[in-house]
Design a protein around this motif. Sequence first.
Motif, PDB file in Angstrom:
ATOM      1  N   THR A 144       3.697  10.992  -7.214  1.00 43.71           N
ATOM      2  CA  THR A 144       5.017  10.775  -7.182  1.00 43.71           C
ATOM      3  C   THR A 144       5.351   9.174  -7.680  1.00 43.71           C
ATOM      4  N   VAL A 145       6.375   8.576  -7.326  1.00 46.48           N
ATOM      5  CA  VAL A 145       6.783   7.446  -7.607  1.00 46.48           C
ATOM      6  C   VAL A 145       7.074   6.398  -6.480  1.00 46.48           C
ATOM      7  N   ALA A 146       6.679   5.340  -6.410  1.00 47.05           N
ATOM      8  CA  ALA A 146       7.354   4.317  -5.322  1.00 47.05           C
ATOM      9  C   ALA A 146       8.581   3.694  -5.976  1.00 47.05           C
ATOM     10  N   THR A 147       9.587   3.578  -5.342  1.00 52.66           N
ATOM     11  CA  THR A 147      10.629   3.044  -5.904  1.00 52.66           C
ATOM     12  C   THR A 147      11.426   2.010  -4.542  1.00 52.66           C
ATOM     13  N   PRO A 148      11.483   0.555  -5.156  1.00 59.71           N
ATOM     14  CA  PRO A 148      10.876  -0.082  -6.176  1.00 59.71           C
ATOM     15  C   PRO A 148       9.302  -0.344  -5.960  1.00 59.71           C
ATOM     16  N   TYR A 149       8.532  -0.891  -6.714  1.00 58.72           N
ATOM     17  CA  TYR A 149       7.207  -1.120  -6.924  1.00 58.72           C
ATOM     18  C   TYR A 149       7.267  -2.717  -7.020  1.00 58.72           C
ATOM     19  N   TYR A 150       5.955  -3.491  -6.402  1.00 57.99           N
ATOM     20  CA  TYR A 150       5.908  -4.716  -6.303  1.00 57.99           C
ATOM     21  C   TYR A 150       4.651  -4.941  -6.995  1.00 57.99           C
ATOM     22  N   TYR A 151       4.435  -6.094  -7.609  1.00 57.57           N
ATOM     23  CA  TYR A 151       3.241  -6.670  -8.161  1.00 57.57           C
ATOM     24  C   TYR A 151       3.370  -8.349  -7.703  1.00 57.57           C
ATOM     25  N   ILE A 152       2.287  -8.712  -6.650  1.00 61.30           N
ATOM     26  CA  ILE A 152       2.286  -9.930  -6.135  1.00 61.30           C
ATOM     27  C   ILE A 152       1.101 -10.710  -6.859  1.00 61.30           C
ATOM     28  N   ASN A 153       1.198 -11.619  -7.621  1.00 63.82           N
ATOM     29  CA  ASN A 153       0.285 -12.174  -8.240  1.00 63.82           C
ATOM     30  C   ASN A 153      -0.699 -11.219  -8.980  1.00 63.82           C
ATOM     31  N   GLY A 154      -0.263  -9.980  -9.496  1.00 64.03           N
ATOM     32  CA  GLY A 154      -0.886  -9.150 -10.087  1.00 64.03           C
ATOM     33  C   GLY A 154      -1.464  -7.958  -9.265  1.00 64.03           C
ATOM     34  N   ARG A 155      -1.322  -8.021  -8.104  1.00 63.31           N
ATOM     35  CA  ARG A 155      -1.853  -6.976  -7.109  1.00 63.31           C
ATOM     36  C   ARG A 155      -0.667  -6.033  -6.905  1.00 63.31           C
ATOM     37  N   ALA A 156      -0.960  -4.808  -7.025  1.00 60.50           N
ATOM     38  CA  ALA A 156       0.271  -3.915  -6.736  1.00 60.50           C
ATOM     39  C   ALA A 156       0.398  -3.619  -5.094  1.00 60.50           C
TER      40      ALA A 156
END
Length: 374
Positions: free
Chosen positions: A324-336
């Motif tokens: 499924t989907v996480a909403t919203p999604y985060y990338y912090i310095n390339g890490r999800a």
Amino acid sequence: MGAIFVFIFKSGLVMMALYLAYRLFLAKAKQPTFNRVVLLLIYIVSPLAILLSEARFGNTTMPAGYLPAIEAVGTRHGASCADSEWPVAILYLWIAGIAVASVAIAVSIINLRRSIRRCSTRRAGSIRVAISDNEGVAPFSTARTIVLSRSDRDDAGSMIIKHELQHIRLLHWLDLAIGHIVAVISWYNPVSWLMIAELKEVHEFQVDKRVISMGVNAREYQYMLLQKTVGRSASAFSNSLNYGSIKRRIAMMMDRDTPPARRWLLAIMVPAATVAVYASRVSVLDSFCSSLEDTELIAAEAGTAGKADIRTCGSIHSVRRAGTVATPYYYINGRAYTRLPNDFDENEVESVVVRRDIPDYPDGVYYITLKPGI
């Protein structure tokens, strides 16, 4: 604060499922000591199940290259802010409910202590016996104090004191204290209050069984209970002699003990807790919880001297499982991440890029870059 409420809310869902399983499969069995342990375990297992599920389904990393390249760089304010007031309102309502419930219980405890002070008391070792002039109060015990009226003392004082002594020795007041703490912080959950009532009834079953096993004549004891059905019960923090259905208590005394082999029904708690945990992660409920977990929304603000602007509007936390989907999604310095780390500090943010054109992530993907050296 929102994250704490969500944790308590989800724990309450597990508690509801476990309580329902208890009522269906264990409540009618004559095994009061075992049932008391089960009820206390429900208080422990409910939050523990959520903690374990969070550890199991916490942050996840998406496959590299899954998201398209960044095409839009910018900020977004305002639109979601107007829709974010309801989570704050719910949190304020929750806190107000805790305050009201706490005051009500505090008043009950104060009134209980005042009524005991008006009694004439005597010591029997570490136990205090208080004799009340109020003939309308049913015998009860709380902590290390037994309260009964003068007429009850004269009619069946010895039997009543034996009954109430068992409540004290079994530390039933401690069960009620735990139950009320849970009920206060989850006052909106009816099961938290039903659990207290269930504990009190199990306490009476347990004490009735012990008093009979001490050699007290069963018929005389049952007759005494029937005589004492009239009378006002004391504080919620006390065990009253006349609590619950006297008819059911007598029937429980007359019934045979439940075979220990039937205790395997406790295993039903495992699927009940599992169903509740996964139910807390269904799409609609997960969205509701994510809106409450945190009310901050990240946005890059022009002209803020390289500092990101953290706005208190909308939801930024949500967790969905594999497939499924996480909403919203985060990338912090390339890490999800599916949620912001607990130690996330907006002062360390150099820039934020928000993508809202990815079909699988309608609430956006946030690309957060931290300042150099962090």
